[in-house]
Design a protein around this motif. Structure first.
Motif, PDB file in Angstrom:
ATOM      1  N   ALA A  87     -23.508 -27.283  -3.460  1.00 14.18           N
ATOM      2  CA  ALA A  87     -22.652 -28.322  -4.045  1.00 14.18           C
ATOM      3  C   ALA A  87     -22.655 -28.250  -5.569  1.00 14.18           C
ATOM      4  CB  ALA A  87     -23.110 -29.698  -3.573  1.00 14.18           C
ATOM      5  N   PHE A  88     -23.810 -27.975  -6.162  1.00  9.94           N
ATOM      6  CA  PHE A  88     -23.863 -27.873  -7.620  1.00  9.94           C
ATOM      7  C   PHE A  88     -23.060 -26.691  -8.140  1.00  9.94           C
ATOM      8  CE2 PHE A  88     -27.664 -30.702  -7.849  1.00  9.94           C
ATOM      9  CZ  PHE A  88     -27.153 -31.566  -8.797  1.00  9.94           C
ATOM     10  N   ASN A  89     -22.871 -25.671  -7.321  1.00  9.35           N
ATOM     11  CA  ASN A  89     -22.126 -24.487  -7.751  1.00  9.35           C
ATOM     12  C   ASN A  89     -20.637 -24.563  -7.438  1.00  9.35           C
ATOM     13  OD1 ASN A  89     -24.266 -23.064  -8.912  1.00  9.35           O
ATOM     14  ND2 ASN A  89     -24.987 -22.445  -6.889  1.00  9.35           N
ATOM     15  N   MET A  90     -20.174 -25.677  -6.899  1.00 10.88           N
ATOM     16  CA  MET A  90     -18.740 -25.820  -6.607  1.00 10.88           C
ATOM     17  C   MET A  90     -17.956 -25.973  -7.907  1.00 10.88           C
ATOM     18  SD  MET A  90     -18.790 -28.376  -3.332  1.00 10.88           S
ATOM     19  CE  MET A  90     -17.032 -28.386  -3.100  1.00 10.88           C
ATOM     20  N   LYS A  91     -16.766 -25.348  -7.943  1.00 10.06           N
ATOM     21  CA  LYS A  91     -15.908 -25.468  -9.119  1.00 10.06           C
ATOM     22  C   LYS A  91     -15.171 -26.800  -9.077  1.00 10.06           C
ATOM     23  CE  LYS A  91     -13.277 -22.187 -10.289  1.00 10.06           C
ATOM     24  NZ  LYS A  91     -12.284 -21.104 -10.350  1.00 10.06           N
ATOM     25  N   THR A  92     -15.004 -27.410 -10.234  1.00  9.75           N
ATOM     26  CA  THR A  92     -14.255 -28.664 -10.309  1.00  9.75           C
ATOM     27  C   THR A  92     -13.033 -28.538 -11.211  1.00  9.75           C
ATOM     28  OG1 THR A  92     -15.652 -29.461 -12.111  1.00  9.75           O
ATOM     29  CG2 THR A  92     -16.282 -30.088  -9.865  1.00  9.75           C
ATOM     30  N   SER A  93     -12.718 -27.319 -11.618  1.00 13.41           N
ATOM     31  CA  SER A  93     -11.536 -27.130 -12.459  1.00 13.41           C
ATOM     32  C   SER A  93     -10.698 -25.983 -11.898  1.00 13.41           C
ATOM     33  CB  SER A  93     -11.942 -26.832 -13.906  1.00 13.41           C
ATOM     34  OG  SER A  93     -12.688 -25.641 -13.972  1.00 13.41           O
ATOM     35  N   ILE A  94      -9.422 -26.001 -12.261  1.00  6.69           N
ATOM     36  CA  ILE A  94      -8.517 -24.938 -11.852  1.00  6.69           C
ATOM     37  C   ILE A  94      -7.878 -24.343 -13.100  1.00  6.69           C
ATOM     38  CG2 ILE A  94      -8.032 -25.859  -9.564  1.00  6.69           C
ATOM     39  CD1 ILE A  94      -5.486 -27.074 -10.651  1.00  6.69           C
ATOM     40  N   GLU A  95      -7.503 -23.071 -13.010  1.00  4.77           N
ATOM     41  CA  GLU A  95      -6.859 -22.399 -14.140  1.00  4.77           C
ATOM     42  C   GLU A  95      -5.357 -22.367 -13.937  1.00  4.77           C
ATOM     43  OE1 GLU A  95      -8.132 -18.596 -15.595  1.00  4.77           O
ATOM     44  OE2 GLU A  95     -10.198 -19.070 -15.061  1.00  4.77           O
ATOM     45  N   THR A  96      -4.630 -22.653 -14.998  1.00  5.72           N
ATOM     46  CA  THR A  96      -3.178 -22.519 -14.949  1.00  5.72           C
ATOM     47  C   THR A  96      -2.795 -21.241 -15.674  1.00  5.72           C
ATOM     48  OG1 THR A  96      -2.896 -23.797 -16.985  1.00  5.72           O
ATOM     49  CG2 THR A  96      -2.840 -25.006 -14.905  1.00  5.72           C
TER      50      THR A  96
ATOM     51  N   ALA B 275     -14.376 -34.922  -6.614  1.00  3.44           N
ATOM     52  CA  ALA B 275     -14.750 -35.858  -5.551  1.00  3.44           C
ATOM     53  C   ALA B 275     -15.386 -35.128  -4.371  1.00  3.44           C
ATOM     54  CB  ALA B 275     -13.524 -36.633  -5.089  1.00  3.44           C
ATOM     55  N   ARG B 276     -14.862 -33.947  -4.053  1.00  9.16           N
ATOM     56  CA  ARG B 276     -15.476 -33.152  -2.978  1.00  9.16           C
ATOM     57  C   ARG B 276     -16.896 -32.740  -3.347  1.00  9.16           C
ATOM     58  NH1 ARG B 276     -10.867 -29.099  -0.585  1.00  9.16           N
ATOM     59  NH2 ARG B 276      -9.373 -30.715  -0.067  1.00  9.16           N
ATOM     60  N   LYS B 277     -17.085 -32.344  -4.598  1.00  5.69           N
ATOM     61  CA  LYS B 277     -18.419 -31.975  -5.055  1.00  5.69           C
ATOM     62  C   LYS B 277     -19.362 -33.168  -4.953  1.00  5.69           C
ATOM     63  CE  LYS B 277     -20.874 -30.057  -9.038  1.00  5.69           C
ATOM     64  NZ  LYS B 277     -20.723 -29.420 -10.342  1.00  5.69           N
ATOM     65  N   GLN B 278     -18.884 -34.336  -5.350  1.00  2.40           N
ATOM     66  CA  GLN B 278     -19.700 -35.546  -5.272  1.00  2.40           C
ATOM     67  C   GLN B 278     -20.066 -35.861  -3.818  1.00  2.40           C
ATOM     68  OE1 GLN B 278     -17.678 -39.033  -6.640  1.00  2.40           O
ATOM     69  NE2 GLN B 278     -19.512 -40.298  -6.579  1.00  2.40           N
ATOM     70  N   ASN B 279     -19.124 -35.722  -2.906  1.00  3.92           N
ATOM     71  CA  ASN B 279     -19.402 -35.988  -1.506  1.00  3.92           C
ATOM     72  C   ASN B 279     -20.404 -35.000  -0.917  1.00  3.92           C
ATOM     73  OD1 ASN B 279     -17.715 -38.205  -1.443  1.00  3.92           O
ATOM     74  ND2 ASN B 279     -15.942 -37.017  -0.765  1.00  3.92           N
ATOM     75  N   HIS B 280     -20.283 -33.732  -1.302  1.00 11.12           N
ATOM     76  CA  HIS B 280     -21.250 -32.739  -0.847  1.00 11.12           C
ATOM     77  C   HIS B 280     -22.644 -33.057  -1.391  1.00 11.12           C
ATOM     78  CE1 HIS B 280     -19.065 -29.671   1.418  1.00 11.12           C
ATOM     79  NE2 HIS B 280     -18.035 -29.876   0.611  1.00 11.12           N
ATOM     80  N   LEU B 281     -22.725 -33.454  -2.653  1.00  9.20           N
ATOM     81  CA  LEU B 281     -24.027 -33.804  -3.225  1.00  9.20           C
ATOM     82  C   LEU B 281     -24.621 -35.029  -2.530  1.00  9.20           C
ATOM     83  CD1 LEU B 281     -23.396 -33.207  -7.032  1.00  9.20           C
ATOM     84  CD2 LEU B 281     -24.983 -31.976  -5.548  1.00  9.20           C
ATOM     85  N   LEU B 282     -23.790 -35.992  -2.208  1.00  9.08           N
ATOM     86  CA  LEU B 282     -24.256 -37.172  -1.493  1.00  9.08           C
ATOM     87  C   LEU B 282     -24.773 -36.798  -0.108  1.00  9.08           C
ATOM     88  CD1 LEU B 282     -24.497 -40.276  -1.612  1.00  9.08           C
ATOM     89  CD2 LEU B 282     -22.241 -40.373  -0.572  1.00  9.08           C
TER      90      LEU B 282
END
Length: 124
Positions: free
Chosen positions: A19-28, A54-61
Motif C-alpha cells: 500500500a505504501f508503494n502505490m502511486k497516487t499521481s498520474i502523468e499527462t 483514497a484507494r491507498k488509504q483504504n489499503h493502508l487501513l
C-alpha cells in the motif's frame, strides 16, 4: 491461534508495504493546443489523483486492521496454558477439539471480514 496471529501480522505488513508503494499521481502528456501563431504548448505534468489516494488509504487501513487482528490473536494464543492434571486424556480431547473449532471459526470470520472490507472500501 498463535501461529495464525503471526501469519496475519506478516500478511498485514506485506499488505502495508504494498500500500505504501502505490502511486497516487498520474502523468499527462504534453500537447499543442491551437494552430498557427496562437498555438500554445502545454507540457506534461504529474497530477495528484484523489481516487488513487483514497484507494491507498483504504489499503493502508485494511493492512492496519489485519496487523492488529494478528497481534490480538497472538496475544490470546500466548495466554493459553497447557494443563497437566490427573485426567489429562479427557482434557486433551476436549481442548483439542475446542481448539480446532476455535481456529476454524477465527479463520472463517477473518476471511469474511477481509472480503467484506475489500468489497466495501477497496473495490472500485
Amino acid at each position: 491461534m498463535k501461529n495464525f496471529g503471526i501469519c496475519l501480522m506478516i500478511a498485514g505488513v506485506i499488505w502495508g508495504v504494498y500500500a505504501f508503494n502505490m502511486k497516487t499521481s498520474i502523468e499527462t502528456e504534453g500537447r499543442t493546443v491551437g494552430n498557427g501563431t496562437y498555438s500554445l504548448y502545454v507540457p506534461g505534468q504529474n497530477i495528484h489523483n484523489l481516487d488513487l489516494a483514497a484507494r491507498k488509504q483504504n489499503h493502508l487501513l485494511g493492512a492496519g486492521v489485519t496487523v492488529i487482528a494478528g497481534v490480538i490473536l497472538l496475544g490470546f494464543g500466548s495466554l493459553q496454558k497447557t494443563s497437566k492434571s490427573s485426567d489429562e486424556s479427557a482434557t486433551k480431547q476436549t481442548s483439542k477439539y475446542d481448539n480446532i473449532y476455535t481456529k476454524a471459526i477465527v479463520i472463517l470470520i477473518s476471511i469474511a471480514a477481509t472480503a467484506w472490507f475489500y468489497e466495501k472500501f477497496v473495490k472500485p
